[in-house]
Design a protein around this motif. Structure first.
Motif, mmCIF file in Angstrom:
data_model
loop_
_atom_site.group_PDB
_atom_site.id
_atom_site.type_symbol
_atom_site.label_atom_id
_atom_site.label_comp_id
_atom_site.label_asym_id
_atom_site.label_seq_id
_atom_site.Cartn_x
_atom_site.Cartn_y
_atom_site.Cartn_z
ATOM 1 N N TYR A 531 11.809 -3.447 2.238
ATOM 2 C CA TYR A 531 11.850 -2.095 2.770
ATOM 3 C C TYR A 531 11.144 -2.038 4.124
ATOM 4 O O TYR A 531 10.292 -2.878 4.446
ATOM 5 C CB TYR A 531 11.180 -1.109 1.809
ATOM 6 N N ASN A 532 11.500 -1.031 4.887
ATOM 7 C CA ASN A 532 10.827 -0.746 6.143
ATOM 8 C C ASN A 532 9.316 -0.584 5.890
ATOM 9 O O ASN A 532 8.912 -0.048 4.858
ATOM 10 C CB ASN A 532 11.399 0.558 6.720
ATOM 11 N N THR A 533 8.517 -1.061 6.813
ATOM 12 C CA THR A 533 7.063 -0.948 6.650
ATOM 13 C C THR A 533 6.460 0.195 7.464
ATOM 14 O O THR A 533 5.249 0.435 7.387
ATOM 15 C CB THR A 533 6.378 -2.260 7.065
ATOM 16 N N SER A 534 7.288 0.923 8.214
ATOM 17 C CA SER A 534 6.765 1.986 9.088
ATOM 18 C C SER A 534 6.024 3.046 8.281
ATOM 19 O O SER A 534 6.494 3.496 7.235
ATOM 20 C CB SER A 534 7.917 2.643 9.853
ATOM 21 N N ASN A 535 4.852 3.407 8.778
ATOM 22 C CA ASN A 535 3.985 4.471 8.244
ATOM 23 C C ASN A 535 3.153 4.051 7.035
ATOM 24 O O ASN A 535 2.223 4.773 6.654
ATOM 25 C CB ASN A 535 4.779 5.734 7.886
ATOM 26 N N LEU A 536 3.465 2.936 6.403
ATOM 27 C CA LEU A 536 2.699 2.514 5.230
ATOM 28 C C LEU A 536 1.378 1.901 5.656
ATOM 29 O O LEU A 536 1.259 1.277 6.709
ATOM 30 C CB LEU A 536 3.495 1.514 4.397
ATOM 31 N N THR A 537 0.369 2.075 4.798
ATOM 32 C CA THR A 537 -0.952 1.500 5.037
ATOM 33 C C THR A 537 -1.316 0.611 3.851
ATOM 34 O O THR A 537 -1.908 1.065 2.878
ATOM 35 C CB THR A 537 -2.019 2.599 5.204
ATOM 36 N N PRO A 538 -0.911 -0.684 3.900
ATOM 37 C CA PRO A 538 -1.256 -1.578 2.797
ATOM 38 C C PRO A 538 -2.776 -1.704 2.656
ATOM 39 O O PRO A 538 -3.515 -1.450 3.626
ATOM 40 C CB PRO A 538 -0.610 -2.905 3.218
ATOM 41 N N PRO A 539 -3.244 -2.108 1.461
ATOM 42 C CA PRO A 539 -2.431 -2.549 0.334
ATOM 43 C C PRO A 539 -1.828 -1.378 -0.433
ATOM 44 O O PRO A 539 -2.403 -0.296 -0.509
ATOM 45 C CB PRO A 539 -3.444 -3.306 -0.529
ATOM 46 N N MET A 540 -0.646 -1.640 -1.032
ATOM 47 C CA MET A 540 -0.017 -0.640 -1.873
ATOM 48 C C MET A 540 -0.733 -0.598 -3.219
ATOM 49 O O MET A 540 -1.356 -1.570 -3.646
ATOM 50 C CB MET A 540 1.466 -0.968 -2.065
ATOM 51 N N ARG A 541 -0.610 0.541 -3.900
ATOM 52 C CA ARG A 541 -1.297 0.708 -5.186
ATOM 53 C C ARG A 541 -0.350 0.938 -6.357
ATOM 54 O O ARG A 541 -0.629 0.504 -7.474
ATOM 55 C CB ARG A 541 -2.276 1.880 -5.105
ATOM 56 N N ALA A 542 0.779 1.609 -6.120
ATOM 57 C CA ALA A 542 1.669 1.944 -7.227
ATOM 58 C C ALA A 542 3.049 2.263 -6.683
ATOM 59 O O ALA A 542 3.227 2.537 -5.496
ATOM 60 C CB ALA A 542 1.118 3.131 -8.028
ATOM 61 N N VAL A 543 4.055 2.243 -7.592
ATOM 62 C CA VAL A 543 5.427 2.557 -7.219
ATOM 63 C C VAL A 543 6.123 3.174 -8.421
ATOM 64 O O VAL A 543 5.794 2.872 -9.576
ATOM 65 C CB VAL A 543 6.187 1.298 -6.754
ATOM 66 N N THR A 544 7.089 4.052 -8.147
ATOM 67 C CA THR A 544 7.977 4.527 -9.202
ATOM 68 C C THR A 544 9.380 4.624 -8.640
ATOM 69 O O THR A 544 9.581 4.883 -7.446
ATOM 70 C CB THR A 544 7.519 5.873 -9.790
#
Length: 585
Positions: A531-544
């Motif tokens: 997926y596109n990484t724009s705007n995300l601030t890793p690390p990720m924590r969860a997904v649904t």
């Protein structure tokens, strides 16, 4: 990035199938389902003369071209056999599985100590990274490892170099495999419900006119090894084609079956669903289903996908359920942000994580209790029963689907303290009781930090020591077993923190990596899209994720949502720091 090759230009199939009418009437009935020779009734595949290799090739080029020509499976890989010495062209019996390697591979001369004394013979080392293999049942089995094999070549009487000691099996690059084979889902059913379960398989893509027959052949061969025991097959093991799959004069695709027995109409309708759903990706034609010459289902001689009942309703959450999230110890609506009714939303429980049943009627919550956590299960909005399951940590719960959309689920899964896979089942008295799940087949019993049952209940996705693992769920009278676990995309996904099911055969995983924070993976591990990484601030924590829903992820700052692979992530309307989202399931 590899992209899924669902057959897009299906309209072209109609004309191709019509052209095959004459040749189909005399084609052979399929007798086997092996990668090197998928039976292709209706294919019109006459034996073609294979050109000889280019003159003057050196030993390294001979081996490289041998691999490159493996993209052509026609006539038992005649194009690659052309690089073998004369007698071997007929004698070579490669392993029925097919090795898939990365596109960049090497052919180098083996060390001089390994070279034959005869100057007319050379040993070439074929070196590559294997990403998986196509098994004899046409399923892809992921697995990254170094591939090294010596290939002996000999100068022939005419001066040309030819292979005299070939590899044990067919070796093909990823791109060539993507070009030569088409991924198709073949459908079976969950053991105790009408939830359809897709079984990803691969068939030779050309000629297009033979695709329907090849898909039917795979369906009649039964589920792949990885799903054996985890699904129900109404068609049964004795089913076969009575004659070839053909196109009738009015343009319908005729599938003449035999060996189905005297099954009731309900079972025959499930059989029809298996065939029609399995064929929908390779034909736009009406499907005429016959059993020993008469309609498979009385009064319904022809079928389209739209004629089938909505079997997916039992395994897909209603659009009226917006999803939920946990924030600061409470469960709130993902649609409005408001706390839900009952103790899980009021603050009476200190909620750590939660899961809503597919139909929305039940809730399972992990609550903090001193230095431990407890699991509570009950009706949505009501006081929940505390389960006798003591642990320091429990993974977010995950629900097994109900038997029908109007029923309640009777089972929810979690993992206690990283290694005890547990199913909590409702007994005859309505009490929720914790039972162990046999997870002994997990080759590496590492720390399990996440577990999600597929919404059809046939598979489980786990995060084990940061790796993404998928296993089938096999149920017997004595309990449940995680069977045939497989690590997916282990070279790309090394720091997975959470996973969820987009649909029957696709997962979305989030990681703590800056390189690939969010990725989509097919259930067999072959397709991978970042997926596109724009705007995300890793690390990720969860997904649904859920069928037809946008993906919602949680990073350090809050919740973000995106509908497509290339879409820019936008803030979720109910974004909050520390929130963890979840759709029903």
């Amino acid at each position: 990035m590899r992209r899924r090759r669902r057959f897009a230009n299906v309209a072209a199939l109609v004309s191709a199938l019509l052209l095959a009418i004459v040749t189909a009437s005399c084609a052979a009935i399929p007798t086997e389902s092996q990668p090197k020779a998928i039976p292709q009734p209706n294919a019109g595949q006459a034996t073609q003369e294979v050109p000889e290799p280019e003159l003057g090739l050196d030993p390294l080029s001979v081996v490289r071209e041998f691999v490159r020509n493996s993209v052509q499976p026609a006539n038992d890989y005649a194009a690659s056999r052309a690089y073998l010495s004369g007698p071997l062209r007929e004698q070579w019996q490669p392993d029925p599985s097919l090795r898939v390697i990365e596109d960049e591979f090497g052919t180098v001369y083996a060390p001089e100590a390994e070279q034959p004394a005869d100057p007319n013979e050379r040993v070439v080392a074929l070196r590559a990274v294997e990403v998986g293999r196509l098994a004899a049942d046409h399923s892809f089995i992921a697995g990254v490892e170094d591939y090294r094999t010596p290939v002996r070549v000999r100068r022939q009487a005419d001066g040309e170099w030819r292979i005299v000691d070939p590899p044990d099996g067919i070796v093909i690059t990823e791109n060539d495999f993507n070009d030569a084979y088409l991924q198709v889902p073949v459908y079976f059913f969950a053991p105790d419900s009408t939830a359809l379960v897709s079984d990803l398989r691969y068939v030779v893509a050309r000629p297009q006119s033979g695709l329907p027959a090849r898909v039917v052949d795979l369906l009649l061969s039964g589920p792949s090894d990885g799903l054996t025991g985890a699904v129900r097959n109404p068609i049964g093991e004795s089913a076969a084609l009575d004659s070839n799959v053909t196109i009738s004069n009015d343009g319908a695709l005729v599938v003449p079956l035999t060996g189905l027995g005297e099954e009731p109409v309900q079972e025959r309708e499930l059989m029809a669903a298996q065939v029609v759903r399995s064929l929908q990706h390779v034909t736009t034609s009406r499907v005429k289903l016959l059993s020993d010459g008469t309609p498979l289902v009385s009064g319904q001689p022809e079928w389209r996908p739209s004629d089938l009942p909505a079997y997916d309703t039992v395994s897909a959450p209603s659009a009226e359920l917006p999803g939920l999230m946990t924030v600061n110890g409470r469960v709130r609506s993902l649609g409005t942000g408001a706390p839900i009714e009952g103790p899980a939303g009021s603050g009476a429980y200190q909620v750590v994580s939660a899961a809503q049943a597919i139909n929305g009627n039940q809730l399972a919550v992990v609550v903090s209790s001193g230095d431990q956590v407890r699991l509570r299960v009950g009706d949505y909005g009501a006081q929940a029963q505390e389960v006798e399951l003591t642990a320091s940590l429990l993974t977010r719960p995950t629900w097994r689907p109900p038997v029908s959309k109007d029923d309640k689920s009777t089972e929810v899964w979690t993992v206690a303290d990283g290694d005890q896979v547990t199913r909590v089942q409702q007994d005859a008295d309505g009490q929720w009781v914790a039972l162990p799940v046999n997870a002994s087949e997990l080759s590496d019993p590492g720390w399990i930090s996440a577990l999600r049952l597929s919404r059809d209940g046939a598979r489980a996705a786990l995060v084990v020591d940061g790796k993404l693992v998928v296993a089938s769920v096999v149920r017997t009278a004595s309990g449940a077993t995680l069977r045939a676990p497989r690590v997916l995309q282990e070279d790309r996904l090394t720091s997975v923190v959470d996973v969820d099911w987009i649909d029957h055969d696709t997962l979305v995983a989030v990681t703590s990596s800056d390189r690939a924070p969010v990725a989509r993976v097919s259930v067999d591990g072959f397709q991978f899209d970042q997926y596109n990484t724009s705007n995300l601030t890793p690390p990720m924590r969860a997904v649904t994720a859920a069928p037809g829903r946008p993906i919602v992820v949680a990073d350090r700052s809050g919740l973000w949502t995106a509908a497509e692979i290339g879409a820019v992530w936008v803030p979720h309307d109910q974004s909050a720091a520390g929130a963890e989202p979840f759709y029903p399931g």
